[in-house]
Enzyme design. Structure first.
Site, PDB file in Angstrom:
ATOM      1  N   SER A 118       0.845  -1.179   0.000  1.00 52.00           N
ATOM      2  CA  SER A 118       0.000   0.000   0.000  1.00 52.00           C
ATOM      3  C   SER A 118       0.878   1.225   0.000  1.00 52.00           C
ATOM      4  O   SER A 118       2.030   1.188   0.445  1.00 52.00           O
ATOM      5  CB  SER A 118      -0.916   0.003   1.234  1.00 52.00           C
ATOM      6  N   GLY A 119       0.358   2.314  -0.549  1.00 52.08           N
ATOM      7  CA  GLY A 119       1.104   3.556  -0.623  1.00 52.08           C
ATOM      8  C   GLY A 119       0.170   4.734  -0.599  1.00 52.08           C
ATOM      9  O   GLY A 119      -1.009   4.615  -0.269  1.00 52.08           O
TER      10      GLY A 119
ATOM     11  N   THR B  84      -4.043   0.753  -2.422  1.00 51.55           N
ATOM     12  CA  THR B  84      -3.643  -0.530  -1.852  1.00 51.55           C
ATOM     13  C   THR B  84      -3.741  -1.608  -2.913  1.00 51.55           C
ATOM     14  O   THR B  84      -4.612  -1.562  -3.775  1.00 51.55           O
ATOM     15  CB  THR B  84      -4.540  -0.889  -0.652  1.00 51.55           C
ATOM     16  N   VAL B  85      -2.831  -2.582  -2.850  1.00 54.86           N
ATOM     17  CA  VAL B  85      -2.842  -3.718  -3.768  1.00 54.86           C
ATOM     18  C   VAL B  85      -3.078  -4.984  -2.960  1.00 54.86           C
ATOM     19  O   VAL B  85      -2.434  -5.219  -1.935  1.00 54.86           O
ATOM     20  CB  VAL B  85      -1.516  -3.830  -4.546  1.00 54.86           C
TER      21      VAL B  85
ATOM     22  N   ASP C 220       8.081   6.004 -17.230  1.00 52.78           N
ATOM     23  CA  ASP C 220       8.642   5.731 -15.900  1.00 52.78           C
ATOM     24  C   ASP C 220       9.201   4.315 -15.831  1.00 52.78           C
ATOM     25  O   ASP C 220       8.993   3.597 -14.857  1.00 52.78           O
ATOM     26  CB  ASP C 220       7.583   5.939 -14.815  1.00 52.78           C
TER      27      ASP C 220
END
Length: 738
Positions: free
Chosen positions: A24-25, A29-30, A138
């Site tokens: 998560s960031g 969330t994954v 990126d």
């Protein structure tokens, strides 16, 4: 690494049942999930408050479109998505394999054959994107997953159609500085040639373990990308000119993806044949982990009822750096693993060089290798990159800030105790024996940080990770200042740095005022407060590198506005400076470590070993007289003996009071000993860092009793559990402390 679901995570998204957290960031969330038929799925969501931003929602939708364009051949196949939902989500196959940066951390730089095979396959992936008039923008090692059948490209959060600048902020460089093209670094149009430049930089990293323009602060990297030549000295001789061509400053001078792919590899063999055994071993380990993981959900914190089953996840705090365009930030980038069920094949696409493998298991069987560590966990990087992550020990826990915030592990078994998603910061946490304290971000401050918010401090419930009720609150200080620090805690007194004035996303402001002060944890009252100098406009260097309390002295390493370091001792009762001495170090960050003190001295390394008297700061002794010309790392002290690594020699011991040498490591293994971290002292052994190892030096024989294989570069003792905690290379591990 798989984490248990939290009590407020949803039970399902669409038709997919959630079984674990992957990461998560700031963006979302994954999760790991299962389809109704049992297929492993990676499900990526946006935080609810982020989804309210039309521009960020558009980015998520475009990310989904780009993932569909690259398809399952070169990326994680999109199986379902709802970018228009209240909480947008994207479901892709779960790819089995490590990100390229972790593969290199684990196995070291890849052989030339591996780099060439990897590069040719990635040329095929980028060629597929470019044919659809999409540029990635990126590409970097963490966005490339290495599977048994070829690499897969993920994280299209800032990808866009060629020529489309609608989602690019004026005057901002979009991407990751270490892998940007010169034109991208100056906010010019990013064409397919920019992706070719990034790919060449990635291949330099794969071949050498470092990018072509080194590392450091973003501004320094952007300057090197624009004006200096890439460092290809460690690249294999036959490969260097190929990559140099692709790293040309002028985009028109770079090869196309098809031309570069043809120069890199002739298309023979299967991709797995070109991978080192350690990388294949890691692919196999991840394949096993997915099916051995037992789904679990952490209980709701005490006195808080669990949400209904279908409740959406609570939005997490979004850090300031995550909002910045430089460095990128996409929820897709959190998915560091997925399904290795595809192959590169020769066909109409000349940039797809590898033949389709024969039918069989998706991951070749490999012999199991016992880890040197008692346990090892793969962890994400910290949510904020202002200072490096550092392990924390309290009670029977080993903790660190990673992913969305603070994670706690049982130090003996490695089991996950709890995981926070509150965006804690390493420099705003401090242990004190059996307690952990933190600076809080006040509720409601996220998204409204331009308003004044009080500074709050609290202790952390180490059974759940939740902060207790604030023990102190100060309305005259701005509690959301990113640069506020909790220096240390001792005997129920918290030593804090905090500011007044306007909040800024871009570093310090000259208009802000700063102070260091002491807070009584029992009463919540300030004992004293002393002013600190203002920081230069835009600086992101914190006031203090390290601090500790011994007796009635608060000893700290303070960084000046000129980038120098001073050792300062204050009276803990009044805050008055007792003495102030310069410390000559080439890089301030090299001394961002716990200070080494006893009741008489402060001990300093990173050059000569020195002992400063705690009473007046005068030099008690220096290694220059006993062993002149020698360089030492930071020291540790125990029972009157000082331990440090001497460059080229290994571990040495000296009398702490006089500095007189006692003994030198024997056996010849100390030549590669690192001078970057403090030794960890046990009862019978002292542990010091080597080249990819942790050496246990027997105190009786003064020789290495054991060399533990590790990627760790930060080590602390967890004495209650008798383990050495190691952090580094995206791994958190424990070794015996004896």
């Amino acid at each position: 690494m798989l984490f248990p679901l939290t009590h407020d995570d949803p039970y399902e998204l669409g038709s997919y049942r959630l079984t674990a957290r992957l990461g998560s960031g700031g963006m979302g969330t994954v999760y790991l999930g299962r389809s109704p038929g049992g297929r492993g799925i990676a499900l990526k969501t946006m935080h609810a408050r982020i989804a309210a931003d039309p521009q960020l929602r558009s980015r998520f939708r475009l990310e989904t479109d780009a993932a569909r364009v690259i398809g399952g051949r070169y990326g994680a196949e999109v199986v379902a998505a709802d970018p228009f939902a209240e909480t947008p989500w994207l479901a892709t196959e779960y790819v089995l394999g490590p990100p390229l940066d972790e593969a290199v951390d684990r196995s070291g730089p890849l052989p030339e054959t591996s780099v060439r095979a990897l590069g040719a396959a990635l040329c095929g992936a980028l060629g597929q994107l470019h044919l659809s008039e999409v540029v990635h923008r990126d590409l970097k090692p963490s966005n490339i997953i290495v599977t048994a059948y070829g690499p897969k490209v993920i994280d299209f959060g800032i990808a866009r159609a060629i020529g489309d600048d609608r989602l690019t902020r004026t005057g901002a460089a979009v991407g990751t500085p270490a892998f940007m093209s010169p034109e991208q670094a100056t906010d010019q149009e990013h064409t397919p040639a920019g992706d070719v430049f990034a790919l060449a930089a990635v291949l330099v990293f794969a071949a050498t373990g470092r990018g072509p323009f080194g590392d450091g602060r973003p501004a320094d990297l952007l300057y090197r990308v624009r004006f200096t030549e890439p460092d290809l000295s460690a690249v294999p001789a036959a490969l260097a000119p190929v990559l140099a061509h692709a790293l040309a400053k002028d985009p028109s001078q770079r090869p196309t993806t098809a031309a570069l792919g043809a120069q890199l590899h002739d298309g023979s063999g299967e991709f797995a044949d070109h991978l080192p055994d350690l990388v294949l071993d890691e692919i196999g380990r991840r394949a096993t982990e997915v099916w051995q993981f037992t789904p679990a959900r952490l209980p709701a914190p005490a006195q808080e009822p669990p949400p209904p089953p279908a409740a959406p996840p609570e939005p997490t705090g979004l850090s300031r750096r995550r909002l910045l365009i430089v460095g990128g930030g996409s929820v897709a980038g959190l998915a560091a693993a997925g399904v290795g069920s595809w192959a590169l094949s020769k066909g109409d696409d000349p940039a797809a060089p590898f033949r389709k493998p024969t039918p069989g298991p998706s991951v070749r069987p490999l012999p199991k290798k016992k880890l040197d560590s008692l346990w090892q966990k793969q962890v994400a990087g910290p949510p904020d990159d202002l200072i490096p992550a550092a392990p924390i020990a309290a009670r029977d826990l080993a903790m660190l800030v990673a992913g969305t915030g603070l994670a706690a592990f049982n130090a003996t078994s490695g089991g996950v105790a709890w995981v926070s998603d509150k965006g804690e910061r390493t420099w705003q946490l401090a242990p004190d024996g059996d307690e952990l304290y933190q600076l809080l971000e006040p509720k409601g401050a996220e998204g409204h940080k331009g308003d004044p918010w009080p500074l709050q401090l609290a202790s952390v419930d180490l059974t759940s990770g939740r902060a207790h009720k604030p023990l102190a609150e100060f309305s005259d200080l701005n509690g959301v200042m990113y640069e506020n620090q909790l220096l240390c805690v001792s005997d129920g007194v918290l030593y804090v740095v905090a500011g007044k004035g306007e909040y800024s996303m871009d570093g310090f402001l000259p208009s802000q005022s700063w102070s260091v002060f002491a807070i009584d944890a029992d009463t919540g009252k300030r004992r004293w407060s002393k002013p600190l100098p203002s920081r230069p406009d835009g600086s992101d260097r914190l006031h203090f590198l390290s601090a500790t309390v011994v007796g009635n002295r608060l000893v700290a390493l303070q960084e000046t506005n000129g980038g120098k370091v001073r050792v300062i001792a204050r009276d803990t009762r009044t805050g008055d400076v007792i003495w102030d001495k310069p410390l000559a170090v080439a890089k301030p960050d090299s001394v961002r470590l716990p200070l080494t003190v006893d009741r008489d001295h402060v001990y300093l390394g990173c050059g000569q070993l020195r002992a400063l008297r705690l009473s007046d700061g005068g030099q008690a002794w220096s290694s220059g007289s006993a062993r002149p010309g020698r360089t030492y790392g930071p020291p540790s002290v125990k029972d009157g003996v000082l331990y440090a690594v001497e460059k080229g020699t290994g571990l040495v011991a000296a009398d702490a009071r006089s500095g007189k040498p006692k003994w030198v490591e024997r056996g010849g293994n100390g030549v590669d000993a690192a001078v970057t971290d403090r030794p960890v002292v046990g009862s019978d052994h002292v542990y010091r860092k080597g080249a990819g190892t942790l050496a246990a030096i027997d105190l009786s024989s003064r020789t290495p009793a054991r060399l533990y294989k590790t990627s760790g570069d930060r080590f602390i003792a967890q004495e209650r559990s008798n383990v050495v905690i190691a952090l580094g290379g995206h791994f958190f591990a424990a070794f015996p402390l004896q």
